[in-house]
Design an enzyme around this catalytic site. Sequence first.
Site, PDB file in Angstrom:
ATOM      1  N   SER A 223      -5.731  -1.454   0.872  1.00 35.11           N
ATOM      2  CA  SER A 223      -4.755  -0.396   0.592  1.00 35.11           C
ATOM      3  C   SER A 223      -5.333   0.774  -0.196  1.00 35.11           C
ATOM      4  O   SER A 223      -4.755   1.857  -0.200  1.00 35.11           O
ATOM      5  CB  SER A 223      -3.566  -0.977  -0.174  1.00 35.11           C
ATOM      6  OG  SER A 223      -3.943  -1.372  -1.480  1.00 35.11           O
TER       7      SER A 223
ATOM      8  N   LYS B   4      -2.884   0.252  -7.355  1.00 35.45           N
ATOM      9  CA  LYS B   4      -2.528   1.465  -6.622  1.00 35.45           C
ATOM     10  C   LYS B   4      -2.834   2.673  -7.499  1.00 35.45           C
ATOM     11  O   LYS B   4      -3.209   2.556  -8.664  1.00 35.45           O
ATOM     12  CB  LYS B   4      -1.034   1.478  -6.257  1.00 35.45           C
ATOM     13  CG  LYS B   4      -0.527   0.234  -5.557  1.00 35.45           C
ATOM     14  CD  LYS B   4      -1.055   0.074  -4.150  1.00 35.45           C
ATOM     15  CE  LYS B   4      -0.523  -1.212  -3.534  1.00 35.45           C
ATOM     16  NZ  LYS B   4      -1.116  -1.473  -2.187  1.00 35.45           N
TER      17      LYS B   4
END
Length: 269
Positions: A76, A138
């Site tokens: 990701s 993230k």
Amino acid sequence: MTDSIFSLILLILVAISLVVTLLDIFWLSKRAGTDNKKTKDKTGPIAAIRSILPVLLFVLIVRSFLYAPFKIPSGSMIPTLKIGDHILVSKFAYGLRLPYFGNKIVSIAEPKRGDIIVFSSTDEFSRQNNGVTEDLIKRLVGMPGDHIRYEGKNLYINGELISKKFIITEKGSYDASLEGAYPYDVYKEALGKHSFSVINYPVVNAPSGSWTVPKGMYFMMGDNRDLSDDSRYWGFVPEKNIIGKAIVVWMHWPSWGQLPTFKYNRVLQ
């Protein structure tokens, strides 16, 4: 193993070792008498527990208040972070927190837009993943009070388009195993003081939507914009869930069948 579970195990081990040590000092030794040979035995289980207590305390302090390791489990954050990257997380970058409980006891700084942050997954993430709780990584995109919009593979913050400069079209993959050949576009983007690369896959329909970040919450996104399971899917990250700031990649080791590559100069942006 999540950071909170590891901290809980450490706390339990330290507590047990501390109780045994205190009992030995203030009760068992006196009961046995100072001349008893057993009290002088340095090889018994009690002596072993007493000797390991300082080590456990050292690990608890370092792991809970200073630095923690983290292995990148998914794609990701590609291209910034690859599967198998081992990074170092600064747990004191934003403040000191109680081990396991996560309550901030000393505030040092506030998270900044563009920071790469490791955090405990949200309740909505767990609900969508059959109760699974994970530590995730993230990039912080939305601050408390921000209005975030993602549309047509473009990011808008408070109504302003975040510009990105096209770099190159490469071949890659859009499946979970990162196998196969599909074109993706690499862009250069900037958030706050951070400049970094993001990728978009023309063949993937990126999720669109708009969100207003509540007080005490943050909006997180992966640099692999079309293939990141992030706040667009499971919502905002509470401040209490933040574990720390990712600061450096020190090793790349994707699997046991490959030799690790040590990298001491990959400071994260």
